[in-house]
Design a protein around this motif. Structure first.
Motif, mmCIF file in Angstrom:
data_model
loop_
_atom_site.group_PDB
_atom_site.id
_atom_site.type_symbol
_atom_site.label_atom_id
_atom_site.label_comp_id
_atom_site.label_asym_id
_atom_site.label_seq_id
_atom_site.Cartn_x
_atom_site.Cartn_y
_atom_site.Cartn_z
ATOM 1 N N THR A 43 -47.836 70.863 -19.860
ATOM 2 C CA THR A 43 -47.410 72.257 -19.992
ATOM 3 C C THR A 43 -47.062 72.864 -18.626
ATOM 4 O OG1 THR A 43 -49.015 72.403 -21.810
ATOM 5 C CG2 THR A 43 -47.909 74.443 -21.139
ATOM 6 N N PRO A 44 -45.988 72.454 -18.020
ATOM 7 C CA PRO A 44 -45.610 72.968 -16.698
ATOM 8 C C PRO A 44 -45.257 74.459 -16.748
ATOM 9 C CG PRO A 44 -43.804 71.697 -17.638
ATOM 10 C CD PRO A 44 -44.983 71.506 -18.545
ATOM 11 N N ASP A 45 -45.539 75.162 -15.653
ATOM 12 C CA ASP A 45 -45.181 76.583 -15.607
ATOM 13 C C ASP A 45 -43.680 76.732 -15.348
ATOM 14 O OD1 ASP A 45 -44.789 76.072 -12.872
ATOM 15 O OD2 ASP A 45 -46.733 76.884 -12.309
ATOM 16 N N THR A 46 -43.222 77.968 -15.296
ATOM 17 C CA THR A 46 -41.787 78.237 -15.173
ATOM 18 C C THR A 46 -41.200 77.651 -13.901
ATOM 19 O OG1 THR A 46 -42.029 80.288 -16.431
ATOM 20 C CG2 THR A 46 -40.047 80.067 -15.091
ATOM 21 N N THR A 47 -41.909 77.802 -12.785
ATOM 22 C CA THR A 47 -41.394 77.305 -11.507
ATOM 23 C C THR A 47 -41.292 75.781 -11.516
ATOM 24 O OG1 THR A 47 -42.380 79.188 -10.343
ATOM 25 C CG2 THR A 47 -41.751 77.282 -9.016
ATOM 26 N N THR A 48 -42.304 75.116 -12.064
ATOM 27 C CA THR A 48 -42.277 73.646 -12.126
ATOM 28 C C THR A 48 -41.169 73.157 -13.047
ATOM 29 O OG1 THR A 48 -44.672 73.590 -11.761
ATOM 30 C CG2 THR A 48 -43.643 71.588 -12.605
ATOM 31 N N THR A 49 -41.013 73.822 -14.189
ATOM 32 C CA THR A 49 -39.938 73.454 -15.108
ATOM 33 C C THR A 49 -38.577 73.595 -14.438
ATOM 34 O OG1 THR A 49 -41.237 74.130 -17.031
ATOM 35 C CG2 THR A 49 -38.854 73.983 -17.322
ATOM 36 N N ALA A 50 -38.412 74.691 -13.710
ATOM 37 C CA ALA A 50 -37.147 74.907 -12.995
ATOM 38 C C ALA A 50 -36.895 73.802 -11.985
ATOM 39 C CB ALA A 50 -37.164 76.271 -12.307
ATOM 40 N N MET A 51 -37.947 73.346 -11.312
ATOM 41 C CA MET A 51 -37.781 72.287 -10.316
ATOM 42 C C MET A 51 -37.464 70.947 -10.990
ATOM 43 S SD MET A 51 -37.451 71.247 -7.305
ATOM 44 C CE MET A 51 -37.890 72.716 -6.383
#
Length: 483
Positions: A43-51
């Motif tokens: 469950t990655p957060d928004t910043t990790t998903t964006a990366m």
């Protein structure tokens, strides 16, 4: 290195490379919200998903810069395409087997570097091996059509796998990218390199042999060879200086042409296309309020529309000038994007506004797909001088990926912090595209590659005393039209 070329195999080899590009660009967009992906990536957060998503873009920028470096021209167009496809295969294996965000990002970085090699060199390879002027624009532009087909296929595959269970939901769609990379290598590698690259390396005999195979007419091939040699003589001593990118005093205006191409592609990818297609399902589902299944269907339909439009714009690009396609595109896109922004601001409280916003987004895609999707590729592949063509196209393509990274990485963060207002940024660049094209670009339609220098300096003639091809001089450009 083989000296036999089959232009049809070259075309399909590079097209498969662009299919791979489109697949990579679209495949994660349809699986980010699935429980299987969220579970595997913890469950990655928004910043990790964006990366995770944007790492491919930044790595593609790096690949383009590497392919644009001065020493890269020694390798050849063909080898760059094949090496890029091979690196993509390695990256895909790593990504498919990932059980952490770090491993997935590492795989995406490798895929991106390989993609940068392919997309910065492929258009040059095709432009330099196309026999007639009228075919060059459509054949280069169609590459973006195949990239869009790759994206559309990825979205529809993603949609189909939403009915499956387990890790196969996202791992198999990611793994299928290998198919396109293998085809790119198999179709491209048996061919000779571009004839213009052979001349650039001082291997005139091989260049003439390849030209004879392309034109199937020795007299025409010899005339084209003479024009290439004359062009190279014109460009002797034409080095790129940093100051030339601001005030270009050189005869061939190489820095001006590279600068114009970089800005053109950069503006195209600040209009919002990557933001839309990397987060298509999320936009429809989270921000417009559509049901998950409806959002997936709309995503697949939108990517299919983009593919169809890119083919249409490429096939008919010779019916009008490059500038007209871009000017009309910018004007109409601005209308749709401004309307989309206004409706999106009300979508949270009005279902009707959400539906209307989705319609405006489809309208924007309908216009962008035949105009700003393929036309910048065509323009930069044909306007660069031979000695700096790999640098010009590589830097132009690098602008695409750098701007795409900026929008894809910052986009979801912007959504989270300022909501619908992030789209005002994209609306501004849709509007700015019009004055930039009108005042700065020159019309390149109808000229052979060897006549492009004259577009920037009328005193340069491919042959002594020859008139511009637009004047019906009986030049090789005209002969190629009849071939």
């Amino acid at each position: 290195m083989p000296t036999k070329i089959r232009p049809t195999l070259v075309l399909w080899g590079v097209r498969m490379g662009f299919m791979s590009y489109g697949w990579d660009a679209g495949v994660l967009g349809g699986v980010l919200q699935t429980s299987a992906f969220q579970s595997a990536m913890k469950t990655p957060d928004t910043t990790t998903t964006a990366m995770i998503v944007a790492s491919f873009l930044l790595a593609s920028w790096l690949g383009c810069v590497m392919a644009a470096s001065p020493w890269s021209d020694r390798i050849g167009r063909k080898i760059w395409v094949c090496v890029g496809a091979f690196i993509q295969i390695i990256g895909t294996v790593i990504s498919t087997s990932a059980y952490s965000t770090g491993q997935l990002i590492a795989g995406r970085v490798l895929i991106g570097v390989g993609n940068g090699f392919v997309v910065s060199t492929g258009p040059v390879y095709i432009a330099e091996t196309t026999g007639t002027v009228k075919q060059r624009g459509p054949l280069v532009g169609i590459l973006m059509g195949f990239a869009c087909v790759g994206t559309a296929c990825a979205y529809w595959i993603d949609f189909g796998f939403t009915y499956a269970t387990g890790q196969v939901v996202w791992r198999l769609p990611v793994a299928m990218q290998i198919i396109w990379s293998i085809l790119a290598i198999v179709l491209t590698f048996p061919n000779a390199d571009s004839p213009r690259w052979y001349f650039l390396q001082g291997r005139e005999d091989e260049g003439k042999l390849v030209l004879q195979q392309i034109y199937e007419d020795n007299s025409l091939a010899n005339k084209v060879a003479a024009e290439i040699q004359t062009e190279l003589k014109q460009e002797v001593g034409e080095t790129l200086r940093f100051s030339d990118f601001f005030i270009d005093r050189s005869e061939t205006k190489a820095a001006t042409r590279i600068r114009d191409g970089v800005i053109l592609v950069g503006v195209a990818y600040l209009m919002g296309i990557n933001m839309i297609f990397y987060y298509m399902t999320t936009i429809f589902q989270v921000y417009i309020g559509l049901a998950p299944t409806t959002a997936s269907v709309c995503s697949g339909a939108a990517t299919t529309l983009l593919a169809i439009g890119a083919f249409v714009g490429s096939i008919f690009c010779e019916k009008s000038g490059r500038k007209k396609w871009l000017l009309w595109g910018s004007a109409l896109q601005s209308v749709f994007m401004i309307a989309f922004v206004g409706l999106l601001s009300k979508a949270a409280t009005s279902k009707a506004c959400g539906s209307a916003a989705a319609a405006m987004l489809f309208g924007w895609i309908l216009v962008f797909s035949p105009t700003w999707a393929p036309q910048p590729y065509i323009y930069i592949s044909e306007t660069m001088p031979l000695r700096h063509r790999h640098t010009g196209v590589g830097l132009g393509m690098s602008a695409q990926w750098l701007m795409a990274f900026l929008t894809v990485y910052a986009g979801p963060i912007g959504f989270e912090n300022v909501g619908w207002k992030i789209w005002i940024w994209f609306a501004v660049f849709n509007v700015l595209g019009f004055p930039y094209v009108y005042f700065f670009l020159r019309e390149s339609r109808g000229r052979s590659l060897e006549h492009m220098n004259e577009l920037y300096n009328n005193n340069l003639a491919v042959a002594s005393g020859a008139a511009s091809p637009s004047e019906g001089s009986g030049s090789v450009t005209d002969i190629q039209e009849k071939a």
